[in-house]
Design a protein around this motif. Structure first.
Motif, PDB file in Angstrom:
ATOM      1  N   ALA A 186       0.833  -1.208   0.000  1.00  0.00           N
ATOM      2  CA  ALA A 186       0.000   0.000   0.000  1.00  0.00           C
ATOM      3  C   ALA A 186       0.865   1.255   0.000  1.00  0.00           C
ATOM      4  CB  ALA A 186      -0.942  -0.007   1.209  1.00  0.00           C
ATOM      5  N   ARG A 187       1.931   1.249   0.797  1.00  0.00           N
ATOM      6  CA  ARG A 187       2.846   2.408   0.798  1.00  0.00           C
ATOM      7  C   ARG A 187       3.481   2.581  -0.579  1.00  0.00           C
ATOM      8  NH1 ARG A 187       3.751   0.649   6.094  1.00  0.00           N
ATOM      9  NH2 ARG A 187       5.550  -0.660   5.550  1.00  0.00           N
ATOM     10  N   ASN A 188       3.928   1.480  -1.164  1.00  0.00           N
ATOM     11  CA  ASN A 188       4.576   1.546  -2.480  1.00  0.00           C
ATOM     12  C   ASN A 188       3.650   2.118  -3.545  1.00  0.00           C
ATOM     13  OD1 ASN A 188       6.706   0.227  -1.219  1.00  0.00           O
ATOM     14  ND2 ASN A 188       6.510  -1.663  -2.406  1.00  0.00           N
ATOM     15  N   LEU A 189       2.386   1.748  -3.500  1.00  0.00           N
ATOM     16  CA  LEU A 189       1.422   2.133  -4.539  1.00  0.00           C
ATOM     17  C   LEU A 189       0.613   3.378  -4.188  1.00  0.00           C
ATOM     18  CD1 LEU A 189       0.018  -1.422  -5.406  1.00  0.00           C
ATOM     19  CD2 LEU A 189       1.772  -0.116  -6.644  1.00  0.00           C
ATOM     20  N   ASN A 190       0.828   3.887  -2.985  1.00  0.00           N
ATOM     21  CA  ASN A 190       0.052   5.029  -2.486  1.00  0.00           C
ATOM     22  C   ASN A 190      -1.444   4.698  -2.415  1.00  0.00           C
ATOM     23  OD1 ASN A 190      -0.020   7.584  -1.340  1.00  0.00           O
ATOM     24  ND2 ASN A 190      -0.474   8.556  -3.308  1.00  0.00           N
ATOM     25  N   TYR A 191      -1.743   3.489  -1.932  1.00  0.00           N
ATOM     26  CA  TYR A 191      -3.106   3.038  -1.679  1.00  0.00           C
ATOM     27  C   TYR A 191      -3.331   3.104  -0.175  1.00  0.00           C
ATOM     28  CZ  TYR A 191      -4.032   0.724  -6.241  1.00  0.00           C
ATOM     29  OH  TYR A 191      -4.274   0.433  -7.544  1.00  0.00           O
ATOM     30  N   ALA A 192      -4.575   3.072   0.226  1.00  0.00           N
ATOM     31  CA  ALA A 192      -4.896   2.926   1.646  1.00  0.00           C
ATOM     32  C   ALA A 192      -4.771   1.437   1.996  1.00  0.00           C
ATOM     33  CB  ALA A 192      -6.307   3.417   1.920  1.00  0.00           C
ATOM     34  N   PHE A 193      -4.342   1.132   3.223  1.00  0.00           N
ATOM     35  CA  PHE A 193      -4.194  -0.249   3.661  1.00  0.00           C
ATOM     36  C   PHE A 193      -5.238  -0.580   4.709  1.00  0.00           C
ATOM     37  CE2 PHE A 193      -2.381  -3.297   6.775  1.00  0.00           C
ATOM     38  CZ  PHE A 193      -2.379  -4.413   5.950  1.00  0.00           C
ATOM     39  N   VAL A 194      -5.885  -1.741   4.549  1.00  0.00           N
ATOM     40  CA  VAL A 194      -6.838  -2.223   5.543  1.00  0.00           C
ATOM     41  C   VAL A 194      -6.499  -3.674   5.868  1.00  0.00           C
ATOM     42  CG1 VAL A 194      -9.253  -2.719   6.082  1.00  0.00           C
ATOM     43  CG2 VAL A 194      -8.687  -0.722   4.693  1.00  0.00           C
ATOM     44  N   ASP A 195      -6.270  -3.943   7.141  1.00  0.00           N
ATOM     45  CA  ASP A 195      -6.145  -5.317   7.618  1.00  0.00           C
ATOM     46  C   ASP A 195      -7.543  -5.719   8.055  1.00  0.00           C
ATOM     47  OD1 ASP A 195      -5.962  -7.366   9.787  1.00  0.00           O
ATOM     48  OD2 ASP A 195      -3.839  -7.284   9.233  1.00  0.00           O
ATOM     49  N   LEU A 196      -8.137  -6.681   7.360  1.00  0.00           N
ATOM     50  CA  LEU A 196      -9.537  -7.029   7.611  1.00  0.00           C
ATOM     51  C   LEU A 196      -9.768  -7.483   9.054  1.00  0.00           C
ATOM     52  CD1 LEU A 196     -12.372  -7.223   6.436  1.00  0.00           C
ATOM     53  CD2 LEU A 196     -11.780  -9.494   5.557  1.00  0.00           C
ATOM     54  N   ASP A 197      -8.850  -8.284   9.595  1.00  0.00           N
ATOM     55  CA  ASP A 197      -9.008  -8.722  10.993  1.00  0.00           C
ATOM     56  C   ASP A 197      -8.988  -7.527  11.945  1.00  0.00           C
ATOM     57  OD1 ASP A 197      -9.286 -11.383  10.317  1.00  0.00           O
ATOM     58  OD2 ASP A 197      -7.243 -11.944  10.886  1.00  0.00           O
ATOM     59  N   ALA A 198      -8.074  -6.587  11.717  1.00  0.00           N
ATOM     60  CA  ALA A 198      -7.990  -5.393  12.573  1.00  0.00           C
ATOM     61  C   ALA A 198      -9.261  -4.552  12.452  1.00  0.00           C
ATOM     62  CB  ALA A 198      -6.760  -4.564  12.212  1.00  0.00           C
ATOM     63  N   GLU A 199      -9.827  -4.499  11.257  1.00  0.00           N
ATOM     64  CA  GLU A 199     -11.064  -3.740  11.040  1.00  0.00           C
ATOM     65  C   GLU A 199     -12.236  -4.392  11.777  1.00  0.00           C
ATOM     66  OE1 GLU A 199     -13.048  -0.423   9.533  1.00  0.00           O
ATOM     67  OE2 GLU A 199     -10.911  -0.866   9.607  1.00  0.00           O
ATOM     68  N   ILE A 200     -12.259  -5.724  11.800  1.00  0.00           N
ATOM     69  CA  ILE A 200     -13.302  -6.439  12.548  1.00  0.00           C
ATOM     70  C   ILE A 200     -13.175  -6.121  14.034  1.00  0.00           C
ATOM     71  CG2 ILE A 200     -14.134  -8.720  13.253  1.00  0.00           C
ATOM     72  CD1 ILE A 200     -13.178  -9.687  10.401  1.00  0.00           C
ATOM     73  N   VAL A 201     -11.957  -6.192  14.561  1.00  0.00           N
ATOM     74  CA  VAL A 201     -11.710  -5.876  15.975  1.00  0.00           C
ATOM     75  C   VAL A 201     -12.186  -4.462  16.291  1.00  0.00           C
ATOM     76  CG1 VAL A 201      -9.872  -5.447  17.668  1.00  0.00           C
ATOM     77  CG2 VAL A 201      -9.828  -7.534  16.272  1.00  0.00           C
ATOM     78  N   LYS A 202     -11.852  -3.522  15.411  1.00  0.00           N
ATOM     79  CA  LYS A 202     -12.226  -2.123  15.611  1.00  0.00           C
ATOM     80  C   LYS A 202     -13.752  -1.956  15.624  1.00  0.00           C
ATOM     81  CE  LYS A 202     -11.885   1.872  12.771  1.00  0.00           C
ATOM     82  NZ  LYS A 202     -11.201   2.473  11.633  1.00  0.00           N
ATOM     83  N   GLN A 203     -14.430  -2.575  14.664  1.00  0.00           N
ATOM     84  CA  GLN A 203     -15.875  -2.376  14.551  1.00  0.00           C
ATOM     85  C   GLN A 203     -16.670  -3.145  15.598  1.00  0.00           C
ATOM     86  OE1 GLN A 203     -17.727  -2.225  10.740  1.00  0.00           O
ATOM     87  NE2 GLN A 203     -15.945  -1.294   9.778  1.00  0.00           N
ATOM     88  N   VAL A 204     -16.214  -4.344  15.955  1.00  0.00           N
ATOM     89  CA  VAL A 204     -16.929  -5.136  16.960  1.00  0.00           C
ATOM     90  C   VAL A 204     -16.558  -4.678  18.370  1.00  0.00           C
ATOM     91  CG1 VAL A 204     -17.298  -7.487  17.861  1.00  0.00           C
ATOM     92  CG2 VAL A 204     -17.179  -7.102  15.394  1.00  0.00           C
TER      93      VAL A 204
END
Length: 174
Positions: free
Chosen positions: A24-42
């Motif tokens: 993501a850094r190399n391509l200038n994209y946003a990065f999302v770790d799906l497991d981390a996003e689940i932890v954050k939302q739940v």
């Protein structure tokens, strides 16, 4: 259709989160770790979600959040998925429709070495080596829908990303 997102799939311990963050850094994209996003939302850790709600609830959250992320047209994402995201055929279809799907692989011994001390992996409780072997056998072939497969055992993160970036540049659908 122009592909907007890059999805990293593969068994646990293949390097999806580490590779994805750098890609993501190399391509200038946003990065999302799906497991981390689940932890954050739940609002609970993955072991707590599994213990209190069960794996089915976790998989429902995983599918719901993945769907929302893939439908995001405001930014380009590199998404590091959890190893079990492929258990849902609908997830697999959605990933192929909305992105370039890159499978990261590793040999069983490499995976055991990488994940055996990780207490955040509820599916590995007990004898990690036998659990890895069993899960790898159960999931054999489920990652084969990927556009590209990259073995991570003997490559650095930079080398893995070079392989992925070379594919993305050469892929006419991207």
């Amino acid at each position: 259709m122009t592909t907007r997102h890059i999805l990293l799939i593969g068994f646990m311990g293949t390097g999806k989160s580490t590779v994805g963050a750098q890609l993501a850094r190399n391509l200038n994209y946003a990065f999302v770790d799906l497991d981390a996003e689940i932890v954050k939302q739940v609002g609970r850790s993955i072991p707590d979600i599994f213990a209190q709600e069960g794996e089915a609830f976790f998989r429902e959250q995983e599918s719901r959040i993945l769907t929302r992320l893939l439908r995001d047209r405001t930014r380009q994402l590199v998404i590091a998925t959890g190893g079990g995201v492929v258990l849902s055929e609908a997830n697999c279809k959605l990933m192929r429709e909305h992105g370039s799907v890159i499978q990261l692989t590793a040999e069983e011994e490499t995976i055991v070495q990488r994940v055996s001390q990780d207490r955040n992996r509820p599916l590995l409780q007990g004898d990690a080596a036998s659990r890895v072997r069993k899960l790898m056998h159960e999931r054999q072939g489920l990652y084969d829908f990927a556009h590209l497969s990259v073995p991570t055992d003997r490559l650095t993160v930079e080398q893995i990303n070079e392989c992925i970036e070379a594919y993305l540049v050469s892929d006419k659908t991207y």
